[in-house]
Design a protein around this motif. Structure first.
Motif, PDB file in Angstrom:
ATOM      1  N   TYR A 107       0.787  -1.214   0.000  1.00 42.49           N
ATOM      2  CA  TYR A 107       0.000   0.000   0.000  1.00 42.49           C
ATOM      3  C   TYR A 107       0.828   1.277   0.000  1.00 42.49           C
ATOM      4  O   TYR A 107       0.286   2.349  -0.139  1.00 42.49           O
ATOM      5  CB  TYR A 107      -0.936   0.005   1.202  1.00 42.49           C
ATOM      6  CG  TYR A 107      -2.031  -1.027   1.101  1.00 42.49           C
ATOM      7  CD1 TYR A 107      -1.905  -2.264   1.704  1.00 42.49           C
ATOM      8  CD2 TYR A 107      -3.186  -0.741   0.387  1.00 42.49           C
ATOM      9  CE1 TYR A 107      -2.915  -3.199   1.599  1.00 42.49           C
ATOM     10  CE2 TYR A 107      -4.204  -1.667   0.289  1.00 42.49           C
ATOM     11  CZ  TYR A 107      -4.064  -2.886   0.894  1.00 42.49           C
ATOM     12  OH  TYR A 107      -5.065  -3.806   0.783  1.00 42.49           O
ATOM     13  N   LYS A 108       2.128   1.196   0.209  1.00 47.73           N
ATOM     14  CA  LYS A 108       2.849   2.442   0.410  1.00 47.73           C
ATOM     15  C   LYS A 108       3.917   2.706  -0.641  1.00 47.73           C
ATOM     16  O   LYS A 108       4.472   1.803  -1.239  1.00 47.73           O
ATOM     17  CB  LYS A 108       3.499   2.448   1.796  1.00 47.73           C
ATOM     18  CG  LYS A 108       4.548   1.383   2.011  1.00 47.73           C
ATOM     19  CD  LYS A 108       5.093   1.472   3.437  1.00 47.73           C
ATOM     20  CE  LYS A 108       6.155   0.413   3.676  1.00 47.73           C
ATOM     21  NZ  LYS A 108       6.678   0.467   5.051  1.00 47.73           N
ATOM     22  N   THR A 142      -8.257   4.363  -0.744  1.00 46.48           N
ATOM     23  CA  THR A 142      -7.078   4.317   0.124  1.00 46.48           C
ATOM     24  C   THR A 142      -6.534   5.721   0.314  1.00 46.48           C
ATOM     25  O   THR A 142      -6.338   6.443  -0.660  1.00 46.48           O
ATOM     26  CB  THR A 142      -5.989   3.408  -0.490  1.00 46.48           C
ATOM     27  OG1 THR A 142      -6.556   2.134  -0.782  1.00 46.48           O
ATOM     28  CG2 THR A 142      -4.833   3.226   0.478  1.00 46.48           C
ATOM     29  N   TYR A 189      -3.764   8.384   2.722  1.00 46.76           N
ATOM     30  CA  TYR A 189      -2.473   8.380   3.403  1.00 46.76           C
ATOM     31  C   TYR A 189      -2.217   9.717   4.092  1.00 46.76           C
ATOM     32  O   TYR A 189      -2.693  10.757   3.660  1.00 46.76           O
ATOM     33  CB  TYR A 189      -1.332   8.194   2.389  1.00 46.76           C
ATOM     34  CG  TYR A 189      -1.381   6.934   1.577  1.00 46.76           C
ATOM     35  CD1 TYR A 189      -2.232   6.820   0.487  1.00 46.76           C
ATOM     36  CD2 TYR A 189      -0.551   5.865   1.884  1.00 46.76           C
ATOM     37  CE1 TYR A 189      -2.274   5.664  -0.276  1.00 46.76           C
ATOM     38  CE2 TYR A 189      -0.577   4.697   1.123  1.00 46.76           C
ATOM     39  CZ  TYR A 189      -1.443   4.614   0.047  1.00 46.76           C
ATOM     40  OH  TYR A 189      -1.479   3.467  -0.715  1.00 46.76           O
ATOM     41  N   TRP A 190      -1.371   9.650   5.113  1.00 39.21           N
ATOM     42  CA  TRP A 190      -0.711  10.838   5.628  1.00 39.21           C
ATOM     43  C   TRP A 190       0.792  10.644   5.496  1.00 39.21           C
ATOM     44  O   TRP A 190       1.329   9.608   5.908  1.00 39.21           O
ATOM     45  CB  TRP A 190      -1.058  11.097   7.101  1.00 39.21           C
ATOM     46  CG  TRP A 190      -2.358  11.798   7.286  1.00 39.21           C
ATOM     47  CD1 TRP A 190      -3.518  11.287   7.781  1.00 39.21           C
ATOM     48  CD2 TRP A 190      -2.640  13.164   6.979  1.00 39.21           C
ATOM     49  NE1 TRP A 190      -4.502  12.230   7.793  1.00 39.21           N
ATOM     50  CE2 TRP A 190      -3.995  13.406   7.299  1.00 39.21           C
ATOM     51  CE3 TRP A 190      -1.889  14.221   6.454  1.00 39.21           C
ATOM     52  CZ2 TRP A 190      -4.615  14.637   7.120  1.00 39.21           C
ATOM     53  CZ3 TRP A 190      -2.511  15.450   6.271  1.00 39.21           C
ATOM     54  CH2 TRP A 190      -3.850  15.651   6.612  1.00 39.21           C
ATOM     55  N   TYR A 191       1.435  11.650   4.876  1.00 40.38           N
ATOM     56  CA  TYR A 191       2.885  11.691   4.766  1.00 40.38           C
ATOM     57  C   TYR A 191       3.387  12.918   5.518  1.00 40.38           C
ATOM     58  O   TYR A 191       2.710  13.943   5.556  1.00 40.38           O
ATOM     59  CB  TYR A 191       3.334  11.812   3.309  1.00 40.38           C
ATOM     60  CG  TYR A 191       3.418  10.499   2.557  1.00 40.38           C
ATOM     61  CD1 TYR A 191       2.283   9.915   2.018  1.00 40.38           C
ATOM     62  CD2 TYR A 191       4.645   9.865   2.386  1.00 40.38           C
ATOM     63  CE1 TYR A 191       2.368   8.719   1.330  1.00 40.38           C
ATOM     64  CE2 TYR A 191       4.742   8.662   1.691  1.00 40.38           C
ATOM     65  CZ  TYR A 191       3.595   8.098   1.162  1.00 40.38           C
ATOM     66  OH  TYR A 191       3.683   6.911   0.476  1.00 40.38           O
ATOM     67  N   ILE A 220       6.026   8.139   5.018  1.00 39.87           N
ATOM     68  CA  ILE A 220       4.655   7.713   5.254  1.00 39.87           C
ATOM     69  C   ILE A 220       4.401   7.575   6.751  1.00 39.87           C
ATOM     70  O   ILE A 220       5.266   7.149   7.518  1.00 39.87           O
ATOM     71  CB  ILE A 220       4.350   6.386   4.525  1.00 39.87           C
ATOM     72  CG1 ILE A 220       2.859   6.081   4.582  1.00 39.87           C
ATOM     73  CG2 ILE A 220       5.168   5.245   5.091  1.00 39.87           C
ATOM     74  CD1 ILE A 220       2.433   4.953   3.663  1.00 39.87           C
ATOM     75  N   SER A 267      -1.827   4.782   6.620  1.00 38.39           N
ATOM     76  CA  SER A 267      -2.670   4.557   5.453  1.00 38.39           C
ATOM     77  C   SER A 267      -3.951   3.870   5.893  1.00 38.39           C
ATOM     78  O   SER A 267      -3.928   2.995   6.767  1.00 38.39           O
ATOM     79  CB  SER A 267      -1.956   3.712   4.398  1.00 38.39           C
ATOM     80  OG  SER A 267      -2.825   3.490   3.305  1.00 38.39           O
ATOM     81  N   CYS A 322      -1.570  14.908   2.779  1.00 37.20           N
ATOM     82  CA  CYS A 322      -2.565  13.863   2.628  1.00 37.20           C
ATOM     83  C   CYS A 322      -2.508  13.386   1.179  1.00 37.20           C
ATOM     84  O   CYS A 322      -2.180  14.164   0.267  1.00 37.20           O
ATOM     85  CB  CYS A 322      -3.949  14.446   2.955  1.00 37.20           C
ATOM     86  SG  CYS A 322      -5.311  13.307   2.753  1.00 37.20           S
ATOM     87  N   SER A 325      -4.164  10.136  -1.748  1.00 35.73           N
ATOM     88  CA  SER A 325      -5.116   9.046  -1.936  1.00 35.73           C
ATOM     89  C   SER A 325      -4.823   8.317  -3.236  1.00 35.73           C
ATOM     90  O   SER A 325      -4.148   8.844  -4.128  1.00 35.73           O
ATOM     91  CB  SER A 325      -6.560   9.578  -1.947  1.00 35.73           C
ATOM     92  OG  SER A 325      -6.827  10.282  -3.157  1.00 35.73           O
TER      93      SER A 325
END
Lengths: 111, 117
Positions: free
Chosen positions: A97-98, B31, B33-35, B45, B48, B91, B93
């Motif tokens: 996922y990353k 999906t 995310y925060w980075y 990262i 998620s 953020c 996606s």
């Protein structure tokens, strides 16, 4: 532990010439690679990508080359234009996922 | 029209305070995310979420608590802010990795610059 490395923090190139940005990775499980471009005060935007089953992908002025045996990829911009001045991030994914990012290379295109 | 939007864009606060950053995406992605981009410019990262479920937590202090009320939103709450939390938080996606429509790219918001004094 940085798995994606961009060893050149900056690059200056004359307008019209080629810009070559380099990226190295350590994780052999990475199978998808991307380049992002970032202007100040904006989020990164997708530029071009390449799957590990290919060694080259071209999109207009941008070409990404992948050398899996060397765990190295590069981004070629030709011809370079003033609007290309930005920070370029290399990123890699192993199908999970990353995305893992490099530290970025600041490109300055001189008129 | 903004695909991934974050608020606030700038946040200045004192040590010890609690603050939140909100993120919304209108791309239909599942999906998010925060980075964190620190002073050395690395994009790292943090979290998620896929369809409101936490799938990645990258050794982030417990003071950081993400919340996903639905798959279009992922908020970040930070308790007891410390000087080292000063950074730009992005953020992002995308569609889940197995989705054939997934081109692999993340779509990022413009970032939220947090300054802790």
């Amino acid at each position: 532990d940085q798995q994606v490395k961009q060893n050149s923090p900056s690059l200056s190139v004359q307008e019209g010439r080629i810009s070559i940005l380099n990226c190295d990775y350590t994780n052999s499980m990475f199978d998808y690679f991307l380049w992002y471009k970032k202007y100040p005060a904006e989020g990164p935007t997708f530029l071009i990508s390449i799957s590990s089953i290919k060694d080259k992908n071209e999109d207009g002025r941008f070409t990404v080359f992948l050398n899996k045996s060397a765990k190295h990829l590069s981004l070629h911009i030709v011809p370079s234009q003033p609007g290309d001045s930005a920070v370029y991030f290399c990123a890699a994914s192993s199908g999970d996922y990353k995305l893992s990012f490099g530290a970025g290379t600041t490109v300055t295109v001189r008129a | 029209d903004t695909a991934v939007s974050q608020t606030p864009k700038y946040l200045v606060t004192q040590m010890g305070n609690d603050k939140s950053i909100k993120c919304e995406q209108n791309l239909g992605h599942d999906t998010m995310y925060w980075y964190k981009q620190d002073s050395k410019k690395f994009l790292k990262i943090m979290f998620s979420y896929n369809n409101k479920e936490l799938i990645i937590n990258e050794t982030v202090p417990n003071r950081f608590s993400p919340k996903s009320p639905d798959k279009a939103h992922l908020n970040l709450h930070i308790n007891s802010l410390e000087l080292g939390d000063s950074a730009v938080y992005f953020c992002a996606s995308r569609l889940i990795w197995g989705n054939p429509a997934n081109t692999g790219e993340l779509f990022f918001g413009e970032g939220s610059r947090l300054t802790v004094l």
